[in-house]
Design a protein around this motif. Sequence first.
Motif, mmCIF file in Angstrom:
data_model
loop_
_atom_site.group_PDB
_atom_site.id
_atom_site.type_symbol
_atom_site.label_atom_id
_atom_site.label_comp_id
_atom_site.label_asym_id
_atom_site.label_seq_id
_atom_site.Cartn_x
_atom_site.Cartn_y
_atom_site.Cartn_z
ATOM 1 N N ILE A 151 29.484 -88.679 132.873
ATOM 2 C CA ILE A 151 30.138 -87.504 133.460
ATOM 3 C C ILE A 151 31.337 -87.066 132.624
ATOM 4 C CG2 ILE A 151 31.606 -88.808 135.062
ATOM 5 C CD1 ILE A 151 29.891 -85.423 135.787
ATOM 6 N N ILE A 152 32.043 -88.021 132.047
ATOM 7 C CA ILE A 152 33.210 -87.666 131.227
ATOM 8 C C ILE A 152 32.763 -86.851 130.018
ATOM 9 C CG2 ILE A 152 35.065 -88.561 129.767
ATOM 10 C CD1 ILE A 152 35.281 -90.921 131.738
ATOM 11 N N ALA A 153 31.744 -87.320 129.325
ATOM 12 C CA ALA A 153 31.247 -86.603 128.145
ATOM 13 C C ALA A 153 30.722 -85.221 128.517
ATOM 14 C CB ALA A 153 30.153 -87.417 127.460
ATOM 15 N N ASP A 154 30.034 -85.131 129.644
ATOM 16 C CA ASP A 154 29.499 -83.836 130.078
ATOM 17 C C ASP A 154 30.618 -82.852 130.391
ATOM 18 O OD1 ASP A 154 26.989 -84.942 129.776
ATOM 19 O OD2 ASP A 154 26.683 -85.283 131.926
ATOM 20 N N ILE A 155 31.642 -83.329 131.067
ATOM 21 C CA ILE A 155 32.761 -82.438 131.406
ATOM 22 C C ILE A 155 33.540 -82.053 130.158
ATOM 23 C CG2 ILE A 155 35.000 -82.373 132.594
ATOM 24 C CD1 ILE A 155 33.592 -83.613 134.986
ATOM 25 N N VAL A 156 33.722 -82.992 129.244
ATOM 26 C CA VAL A 156 34.407 -82.678 127.980
ATOM 27 C C VAL A 156 33.645 -81.590 127.227
ATOM 28 C CG1 VAL A 156 34.921 -83.622 125.685
ATOM 29 C CG2 VAL A 156 35.632 -84.858 127.734
ATOM 30 N N GLN A 157 32.335 -81.662 127.236
ATOM 31 C CA GLN A 157 31.528 -80.646 126.553
ATOM 32 C C GLN A 157 31.737 -79.271 127.182
ATOM 33 O OE1 GLN A 157 27.352 -81.537 126.491
ATOM 34 N NE2 GLN A 157 26.887 -79.884 125.067
ATOM 35 N N VAL A 158 31.738 -79.213 128.500
ATOM 36 C CA VAL A 158 31.938 -77.936 129.201
ATOM 37 C C VAL A 158 33.342 -77.398 128.927
ATOM 38 C CG1 VAL A 158 32.151 -76.876 131.483
ATOM 39 C CG2 VAL A 158 30.229 -78.397 130.985
ATOM 40 N N LEU A 159 34.342 -78.271 129.060
ATOM 41 C CA LEU A 159 35.720 -77.828 128.830
ATOM 42 C C LEU A 159 35.934 -77.395 127.384
ATOM 43 C CD1 LEU A 159 37.743 -80.503 130.823
ATOM 44 C CD2 LEU A 159 37.460 -78.097 131.421
ATOM 45 N N GLY A 160 35.414 -78.186 126.451
ATOM 46 C CA GLY A 160 35.599 -77.883 125.034
ATOM 47 C C GLY A 160 34.982 -76.560 124.625
ATOM 48 N N ALA A 161 33.882 -76.206 125.262
ATOM 49 C CA ALA A 161 33.240 -74.926 124.942
ATOM 50 C C ALA A 161 34.086 -73.747 125.394
ATOM 51 C CB ALA A 161 31.862 -74.858 125.600
ATOM 52 N N ALA A 162 34.901 -73.971 126.427
ATOM 53 C CA ALA A 162 35.714 -72.874 126.968
ATOM 54 C C ALA A 162 37.164 -72.925 126.503
ATOM 55 C CB ALA A 162 35.661 -72.902 128.492
ATOM 56 N N SER A 163 37.698 -74.153 126.392
ATOM 57 C CA SER A 163 39.113 -74.271 126.065
ATOM 58 C C SER A 163 39.413 -75.649 125.492
ATOM 59 C CB SER A 163 39.972 -74.050 127.316
ATOM 60 O OG SER A 163 41.306 -74.418 127.082
ATOM 61 N N GLN A 164 39.776 -75.690 124.232
ATOM 62 C CA GLN A 164 40.133 -76.959 123.596
ATOM 63 C C GLN A 164 41.376 -77.556 124.260
ATOM 64 O OE1 GLN A 164 40.710 -76.799 119.359
ATOM 65 N NE2 GLN A 164 41.067 -78.996 119.209
ATOM 66 N N THR A 165 42.276 -76.716 124.672
ATOM 67 C CA THR A 165 43.492 -77.185 125.347
ATOM 68 C C THR A 165 43.143 -77.881 126.652
ATOM 69 O OG1 THR A 165 44.757 -75.373 124.362
ATOM 70 C CG2 THR A 165 45.721 -76.452 126.271
ATOM 71 N N ALA A 166 42.248 -77.296 127.419
ATOM 72 C CA ALA A 166 41.827 -77.913 128.681
ATOM 73 C C ALA A 166 41.105 -79.234 128.415
ATOM 74 C CB ALA A 166 40.928 -76.964 129.461
ATOM 75 N N GLU A 167 40.288 -79.254 127.383
ATOM 76 C CA GLU A 167 39.564 -80.480 127.011
ATOM 77 C C GLU A 167 40.551 -81.607 126.684
ATOM 78 O OE1 GLU A 167 36.676 -82.155 123.427
ATOM 79 O OE2 GLU A 167 37.359 -80.066 123.383
ATOM 80 N N GLU A 168 41.536 -81.310 125.858
ATOM 81 C CA GLU A 168 42.517 -82.322 125.461
ATOM 82 C C GLU A 168 43.346 -82.800 126.656
ATOM 83 O OE1 GLU A 168 44.680 -80.412 122.322
ATOM 84 O OE2 GLU A 168 42.989 -80.543 120.929
ATOM 85 N N ALA A 169 43.729 -81.880 127.516
ATOM 86 C CA ALA A 169 44.511 -82.251 128.700
ATOM 87 C C ALA A 169 43.689 -83.144 129.632
ATOM 88 C CB ALA A 169 44.986 -81.002 129.437
ATOM 89 N N PHE A 170 42.408 -82.831 129.796
ATOM 90 C CA PHE A 170 41.532 -83.641 130.638
ATOM 91 C C PHE A 170 41.381 -85.038 130.063
ATOM 92 C CE2 PHE A 170 37.179 -85.234 131.288
ATOM 93 C CZ PHE A 170 37.239 -85.479 132.652
ATOM 94 N N LEU A 171 41.096 -85.133 128.766
ATOM 95 C CA LEU A 171 40.936 -86.444 128.137
ATOM 96 C C LEU A 171 42.212 -87.274 128.249
ATOM 97 C CD1 LEU A 171 38.794 -85.566 125.003
ATOM 98 C CD2 LEU A 171 38.160 -87.070 126.909
ATOM 99 N N THR A 172 43.348 -86.640 128.078
ATOM 100 C CA THR A 172 44.612 -87.351 128.224
ATOM 101 C C THR A 172 44.778 -87.856 129.659
ATOM 102 O OG1 THR A 172 45.666 -86.093 126.456
ATOM 103 C CG2 THR A 172 47.125 -87.130 128.072
ATOM 104 N N ALA A 173 44.491 -87.000 130.625
ATOM 105 C CA ALA A 173 44.625 -87.396 132.030
ATOM 106 C C ALA A 173 43.676 -88.536 132.368
ATOM 107 C CB ALA A 173 44.369 -86.193 132.942
#
Length: 90
Positions: free
Chosen positions: A28-50
Amino acid sequence: MGVTEDLADDLARDVIKYMEATGGDEQIIADIVQVLGAASQTAEEAFLTAIRVRRANIKARALLMERARAFKAAQEAKTDTKPGSDTAPD
């Protein structure tokens, strides 16, 4: 925190709850990172950090609780082995 961090942290909390409920669906983490990264690298990085911070905190708290239980057990064992600590019924 800013909007990005707040949203990412909320999502991370929900993902961790989901993972706990499903027994650890790590994909699920990888899947969500893929979705976030496609829309916003900033959101992806913030999610991974959290996710990393929350998972590290969970592990650290588990270690703390383990040590506290061990300490309590050791203290109780000391009390039980002191001379005169027997309280056998007459």
